[in-house]
Design a protein around this motif. Structure first.
Motif, PDB file in Angstrom:
ATOM      1  N   ARG A  92     -25.292  34.454  13.667  1.00 46.76           N
ATOM      2  CA  ARG A  92     -26.173  35.532  14.127  1.00 46.76           C
ATOM      3  C   ARG A  92     -25.366  36.666  14.764  1.00 46.76           C
ATOM      4  N   LEU A  93     -24.287  36.300  15.451  1.00 41.98           N
ATOM      5  CA  LEU A  93     -23.445  37.303  16.109  1.00 41.98           C
ATOM      6  C   LEU A  93     -22.498  37.995  15.127  1.00 41.98           C
ATOM      7  N   GLY A  94     -22.591  37.602  13.854  1.00 43.29           N
ATOM      8  CA  GLY A  94     -21.755  38.224  12.823  1.00 43.29           C
ATOM      9  C   GLY A  94     -20.288  37.839  12.911  1.00 43.29           C
ATOM     10  N   LYS A  95     -20.023  36.582  13.315  1.00 38.26           N
ATOM     11  CA  LYS A  95     -18.651  36.103  13.447  1.00 38.26           C
ATOM     12  C   LYS A  95     -18.453  34.832  12.614  1.00 38.26           C
ATOM     13  N   PRO A  96     -18.475  34.984  11.272  1.00 37.66           N
ATOM     14  CA  PRO A  96     -18.377  33.805  10.389  1.00 37.66           C
ATOM     15  C   PRO A  96     -17.073  33.032  10.528  1.00 37.66           C
ATOM     16  N   GLU A  97     -15.969  33.726  10.896  1.00 36.06           N
ATOM     17  CA  GLU A  97     -14.678  33.052  11.032  1.00 36.06           C
ATOM     18  C   GLU A  97     -14.703  32.030  12.170  1.00 36.06           C
ATOM     19  N   ILE A  98     -15.437  32.354  13.239  1.00 34.70           N
ATOM     20  CA  ILE A  98     -15.573  31.405  14.349  1.00 34.70           C
ATOM     21  C   ILE A  98     -16.627  30.354  13.999  1.00 34.70           C
ATOM     22  N   ALA A  99     -17.707  30.817  13.363  1.00 35.00           N
ATOM     23  CA  ALA A  99     -18.825  29.923  13.021  1.00 35.00           C
ATOM     24  C   ALA A  99     -18.380  28.769  12.134  1.00 35.00           C
ATOM     25  N   ILE A 100     -17.477  29.053  11.200  1.00 35.71           N
ATOM     26  CA  ILE A 100     -17.127  28.041  10.194  1.00 35.71           C
ATOM     27  C   ILE A 100     -16.457  26.812  10.812  1.00 35.71           C
ATOM     28  N   SER A 101     -15.642  27.010  11.842  1.00 36.95           N
ATOM     29  CA  SER A 101     -14.947  25.864  12.444  1.00 36.95           C
ATOM     30  C   SER A 101     -15.937  24.918  13.118  1.00 36.95           C
ATOM     31  N   TYR A 102     -16.943  25.496  13.799  1.00 37.06           N
ATOM     32  CA  TYR A 102     -17.955  24.662  14.453  1.00 37.06           C
ATOM     33  C   TYR A 102     -18.859  23.977  13.428  1.00 37.06           C
ATOM     34  N   SER A 103     -19.279  24.730  12.421  1.00 34.54           N
ATOM     35  CA  SER A 103     -20.178  24.154  11.403  1.00 34.54           C
ATOM     36  C   SER A 103     -19.489  23.055  10.608  1.00 34.54           C
ATOM     37  N   GLN A 104     -18.210  23.265  10.297  1.00 32.66           N
ATOM     38  CA  GLN A 104     -17.449  22.240   9.568  1.00 32.66           C
ATOM     39  C   GLN A 104     -17.295  20.979  10.412  1.00 32.66           C
ATOM     40  N   GLN A 105     -17.040  21.145  11.703  1.00 34.78           N
ATOM     41  CA  GLN A 105     -16.923  19.987  12.590  1.00 34.78           C
ATOM     42  C   GLN A 105     -18.235  19.218  12.642  1.00 34.78           C
ATOM     43  N   ALA A 106     -19.353  19.965  12.791  1.00 27.24           N
ATOM     44  CA  ALA A 106     -20.671  19.331  12.825  1.00 27.24           C
ATOM     45  C   ALA A 106     -20.954  18.602  11.519  1.00 27.24           C
ATOM     46  N   LYS A 107     -20.575  19.211  10.404  1.00 34.34           N
ATOM     47  CA  LYS A 107     -20.785  18.598   9.076  1.00 34.34           C
ATOM     48  C   LYS A 107     -20.032  17.274   8.960  1.00 34.34           C
ATOM     49  N   GLU A 108     -18.760  17.287   9.362  1.00 35.53           N
ATOM     50  CA  GLU A 108     -17.937  16.074   9.241  1.00 35.53           C
ATOM     51  C   GLU A 108     -18.506  14.925  10.065  1.00 35.53           C
ATOM     52  N   ILE A 109     -18.949  15.227  11.284  1.00 38.07           N
ATOM     53  CA  ILE A 109     -19.522  14.183  12.145  1.00 38.07           C
ATOM     54  C   ILE A 109     -20.819  13.654  11.546  1.00 38.07           C
ATOM     55  N   CYS A 110     -21.680  14.573  11.114  1.00 36.91           N
ATOM     56  CA  CYS A 110     -22.998  14.171  10.580  1.00 36.91           C
ATOM     57  C   CYS A 110     -22.861  13.383   9.283  1.00 36.91           C
ATOM     58  N   GLU A 111     -21.917  13.766   8.432  1.00 37.01           N
ATOM     59  CA  GLU A 111     -21.688  13.010   7.198  1.00 37.01           C
ATOM     60  C   GLU A 111     -21.107  11.639   7.506  1.00 37.01           C
ATOM     61  N   MET A 112     -20.247  11.567   8.505  1.00 29.17           N
ATOM     62  CA  MET A 112     -19.624  10.294   8.881  1.00 29.17           C
ATOM     63  C   MET A 112     -20.657   9.299   9.408  1.00 29.17           C
ATOM     64  N   PHE A 113     -21.574   9.792  10.249  1.00 26.66           N
ATOM     65  CA  PHE A 113     -22.537   8.905  10.892  1.00 26.66           C
ATOM     66  C   PHE A 113     -23.922   8.919  10.225  1.00 26.66           C
ATOM     67  N   GLY A 114     -24.059   9.678   9.155  1.00 26.39           N
ATOM     68  CA  GLY A 114     -25.310   9.670   8.403  1.00 26.39           C
ATOM     69  C   GLY A 114     -26.463  10.396   9.076  1.00 26.39           C
ATOM     70  N   TYR A 115     -26.151  11.464   9.834  1.00 33.46           N
ATOM     71  CA  TYR A 115     -27.215  12.263  10.461  1.00 33.46           C
ATOM     72  C   TYR A 115     -27.773  13.239   9.422  1.00 33.46           C
ATOM     73  N   ARG A 116     -28.544  12.705   8.493  1.00 27.65           N
ATOM     74  CA  ARG A 116     -28.969  13.487   7.324  1.00 27.65           C
ATOM     75  C   ARG A 116     -29.871  14.666   7.677  1.00 27.65           C
ATOM     76  N   ARG A 117     -30.759  14.460   8.624  1.00 24.37           N
ATOM     77  CA  ARG A 117     -31.685  15.539   8.982  1.00 24.37           C
ATOM     78  C   ARG A 117     -30.923  16.748   9.548  1.00 24.37           C
TER      79      ARG A 117
END
Length: 199
Positions: A92-117
């Motif tokens: 939303r703040l228009g900072k995709p370079e910063i956003a991607i590191s957080y979103s990728q981290q969240a993705k890896e954790i959720c895929e690892m533990f099966g947080y599908r929702r």
């Protein structure tokens, strides 16, 4: 806990100022009690409500604080929640370079533990980030992941609901049959008693 629960109700009613007030009261109580997991959840709730009000800078402060604490606690679900929210807010703040590191981290954790929702919104965020970065292949990949998982969960939920209805129907059917059998048995008993009286 009751303050936090009422705060969530007020949030759904879009009474955001009241919700924030309640969350902040709960936040102070949890911090004083050193209930850091619940304290962290309150920080995320405050950030979420501030984001809904488009108070992005204030929301960012709460999300960053929650992210720091969740890492100190080492709780994967709290880390993924904070990281996911940060990724979404930085988009939303228009900072995709910063956003991607957080979103990728969240993705890896959720895929690892099966947080599908949680993955549904994370895949969407990653699709948006890669659209910002003009990476069409990755953007399309994550849009497809987002839509596929959303459809899968919807189908799964519908199947569960259908199973619940079927179970409820069969239970009610059995209860009805038992009631009819009891009524029939009662009628027979009454008839036997009446005949015995006549005899």
């Amino acid at each position: 806990v009751s303050l936090e629960g009422v705060g969530q109700i007020k949030e759904t009613e879009r009474k955001y100022d009241t919700a924030i007030l309640l969350f902040k009261q709960a936040e102070k109580i949890f911090e004083a009690d050193q209930s850091y997991s619940e304290y962290n959840t309150c920080l995320l709730s405050i950030g979420r409500v501030l984001k809904a009000q488009f108070k992005n800078k204030e929301a960012l402060e709460y999300y960053l604080k929650a992210y720091q604490i969740s890492n100190e606690l080492g709780d994967s679900s709290l880390i993924s929640g904070a990281a996911s929210n940060l990724g979404s807010l930085y988009i939303r703040l228009g900072k995709p370079e910063i956003a991607i590191s957080y979103s990728q981290q969240a993705k890896e954790i959720c895929e690892m533990f099966g947080y599908r929702r949680d993955l549904i919104s994370i895949y969407k965020d990653l699709a948006i980030i890669y659209t910002y970065k003009r990476n069409a292949d990755s953007s399309e990949y994550y849009w497809n992941k987002h839509e596929g998982l959303a459809d899968s969960l919807y189908t799964s939920e519908q199947a569960e609901k259908a199973m619940e209805y079927e179970t409820k129907f069969q239970t009610e059917k059995k209860e009805k049959q038992l009631a009819e059998q009891e009524l029939e048995l009662s009628k027979r008993n009454i008839l036997i008693i009446s005949l015995s009286s006549v005899i």
